[in-house]
Design an enzyme around this catalytic site. Structure first.
Site, mmCIF file in Angstrom:
data_model
loop_
_atom_site.group_PDB
_atom_site.id
_atom_site.type_symbol
_atom_site.label_atom_id
_atom_site.label_comp_id
_atom_site.label_asym_id
_atom_site.label_seq_id
_atom_site.Cartn_x
_atom_site.Cartn_y
_atom_site.Cartn_z
ATOM 1 N N ASP A 123 54.265 36.394 1.102
ATOM 2 C CA ASP A 123 55.507 36.286 0.962
ATOM 3 C C ASP A 123 56.329 36.615 -0.203
ATOM 4 O O ASP A 123 56.306 35.560 -1.252
ATOM 5 C CB ASP A 123 55.943 34.786 1.196
ATOM 6 C CG ASP A 123 55.662 34.640 3.043
ATOM 7 O OD1 ASP A 123 55.698 35.343 3.637
ATOM 8 O OD2 ASP A 123 55.300 33.367 3.044
ATOM 9 N N GLU B 194 61.195 34.504 -0.080
ATOM 10 C CA GLU B 194 62.007 33.787 1.200
ATOM 11 C C GLU B 194 63.070 33.159 0.409
ATOM 12 O O GLU B 194 62.846 32.427 -0.155
ATOM 13 C CB GLU B 194 60.912 32.808 1.723
ATOM 14 C CG GLU B 194 59.664 33.692 2.796
ATOM 15 C CD GLU B 194 59.212 32.648 3.436
ATOM 16 O OE1 GLU B 194 59.336 32.651 4.575
ATOM 17 O OE2 GLU B 194 58.273 31.910 2.844
ATOM 18 N N HIS C 31 49.544 33.357 1.156
ATOM 19 C CA HIS C 31 48.583 32.820 2.295
ATOM 20 C C HIS C 31 47.626 33.654 2.543
ATOM 21 O O HIS C 31 47.678 34.781 2.537
ATOM 22 C CB HIS C 31 49.443 32.701 3.489
ATOM 23 C CG HIS C 31 50.679 32.055 3.535
ATOM 24 N ND1 HIS C 31 50.986 30.698 3.928
ATOM 25 C CD2 HIS C 31 52.051 32.385 3.325
ATOM 26 C CE1 HIS C 31 52.349 30.289 3.958
ATOM 27 N NE2 HIS C 31 52.969 31.272 3.348
ATOM 28 N N GLU D 220 48.961 36.822 4.587
ATOM 29 C CA GLU D 220 50.506 37.110 4.394
ATOM 30 C C GLU D 220 50.665 36.825 2.973
ATOM 31 O O GLU D 220 50.277 35.848 2.362
ATOM 32 C CB GLU D 220 51.099 36.360 5.326
ATOM 33 C CG GLU D 220 52.445 36.116 5.052
ATOM 34 C CD GLU D 220 53.258 35.046 6.117
ATOM 35 O OE1 GLU D 220 54.200 34.736 6.050
ATOM 36 O OE2 GLU D 220 52.494 34.614 7.031
#
Length: 442
Positions: A221, A224, A235, A219
């Site tokens: 990101d 956020e 990640h 993942e």
């Protein structure tokens, strides 16, 4: 042939009550306009008996009658098409998508949403971010503490898993195949079949539960954020594809240790407030969250290798470089994410360096080069009230890195934000993808 018939009989099919019409969304690839669309995740969809309107899933429970086991559930139940604005509060116009937090529909109340960018009616748009730049404009002025307008990438299959899992008859057209580095077990469907076996309702969420299985994948990101705090975080997972897990292999979500899965749950985050600059992001600050801002993320590297992730903001005609770190325990200052930054940050904060353990930027380059799906979402946090993003977490800690944002430790309680901030929205627009330094005005 018999095996194929058995598989088909237990698959998750699609209903015919509501036509599936994906909202259009334009974006830009290498300077050229692309006509795409978005699709809502299968977890949000009405699941009912084939040919009837009786629920297979209601509230946070599967029907004992129609779903005594996953195979029977798949045979009985179908996923329904979506009323995007009326049920989910999702609207698009040109290159902009607006997501409303709470929507009171004719038959239900919907909280949050998760959507994917489609290439065509049956295929997710895939992005290889290595050596590229991803840019979008976001308006978080109507997102208070406790909410998260997240835009990110995950290594989902481009068809939603239809080719890999013959039981999946819904595919990308109906938003199937989700996975992330938390190995979520709250997914109603994994690998094309209902995740109903061993399903337990969540005590603090009337709409969610947890099944026997989880779905893991790497993942990235990109974003956020709410109006008070923001972070970007890679990640990685050991495997370079979506993988079903069970038990402690799903990490904390499967009842194991937080770091027992094959993925890195914490990631390596750059949150300006947490990294020592409390005047950079927020209402009236250097990057003013009262106004829309263009967010530029650059993945420095080539081939299957990424060495650094750089961040810039554009607002009011000015390019604003990401803030510098200001942490006493870090001997050097950084304003980007790299292996060196991650290792220095984890050491300074005394955090588990699971990012490096699972391969760090070597693994990040490998997964990104496989292609990722773009996710647009808005959500609240029934586990820890989003305090990990915008407040002090753990709440009783005074160690370096625990102070992540200006919100009160009492903020973010889902029942509070869902009742008091139901009309909150996030707006994503002007998505651009191309060569580094080509998607924004310098």
């Amino acid at each position: 042939m018999l095996g194929a018939l058995v598989a088909l009989a237990s698959c998750i099919g699609v209903g015919t009550n509501t036509p599936e019409k994906h909202p259009d969304l334009k974006w830009t690839n290498g300077g050229s306009s692309v006509s795409g669309s978005i699709v809502v995740d299968s977890n949000w969809r009405w699941t009912h008996i084939k040919g009837e309107t009786k629920n297979c899933y209601d509230g946070n429970l599967w029907s004992d009658k129609y779903c005594p086991d996953a195979a029977t559930c798949g045979k009985n139940c179908v996923l329904e098409g979506a009323d995007y604005s009326g049920t989910y509060g999702v609207t698009t116009s040109g290159d902009a998508a607006t997501l409303k937090f709470v929507t009171h529909g004719q038959y239900s109340t919907n909280v949050g949403s998760r959507l994917y960018l489609l290439k065509d009616e049956k295929t997710y748009q895939m992005f290889n971010l290595v050596g590229k730049e991803f840019t979008f404009t976001v308006d978080v002025s109507n997102l208070p503490c406790g909410l998260n307008g997240a835009l990110y990438f995950v290594q989902m299959d481009s068809d939603g898993g239809m080719a890999k899992y013959p039981d999946n008859q819904a595919g990308a057209k109906y938003g199937t195949g989700y996975c992330d580095a938390q190995c979520p077990t709250d997914l109603k469907f994994i690998n094309g079949i209902p995740n109903s076996d061993g399903w337990k309702p969540q005590k603090n969420d009337k709409n969610s539960g947890n099944g026997k299985y989880g779905s893991c994948c790497s993942e990235m990101d990109i974003w956020e954020a709410n109006s008070m705090a923001t972070a970007y975080t890679p990640h990685v997972c050991d495997k370079l594809e979506q993988t079903r897990c069970s038990g402690s292999a799903c990490g904390q979500n499967g009842g194991g240790d937080r770091f027992s899965s094959s993925c890195d749950p914490d990631g390596c985050d750059f949150n300006s407030w947490r990294m020592g600059n409390k005047t950079f992001w927020g209402p009236g600050l250097i990057v003013d969250t009262k106004k829309p801002v263009q967010v530029v993320t650059q993945f420095v590297g080539s081939g299957g290798s990424v060495t650094e992730i750089k961040r810039k903001y554009v607002q009011g005609g000015k390019v604003i470089d990401n803030s510098m770190t200001n942490i006493a325990a870090m001997s050097k200052q950084y304003n980007s994410v790299s292996d060196e930054f991650c290792q220095a940050q984890k050491k300074a904060f005394g955090d588990n360096d699971s990012f490096t353990k699972h391969g760090g930027f070597r693994q990040l380059g490998a997964t990104l080069s496989k292609g990722h799906v773009l996710v647009l979402s808005l959500w609240d946090d029934h586990d820890v009230n989003m305090l990990w993003l915008d407040s002090v977490y753990p709440t009783n800690s005074n160690k370096p890195g625990a102070d992540r944002g200006p919100c009160k430790t009492s903020s973010g309680v889902p029942s509070d934000v869902e009742s008091q901030n139901a009309d909150s929205t996030v707006k994503y627009s002007d998505i651009r993808f191309g060569a580094i330094d080509s998607t924004y005005s310098k």
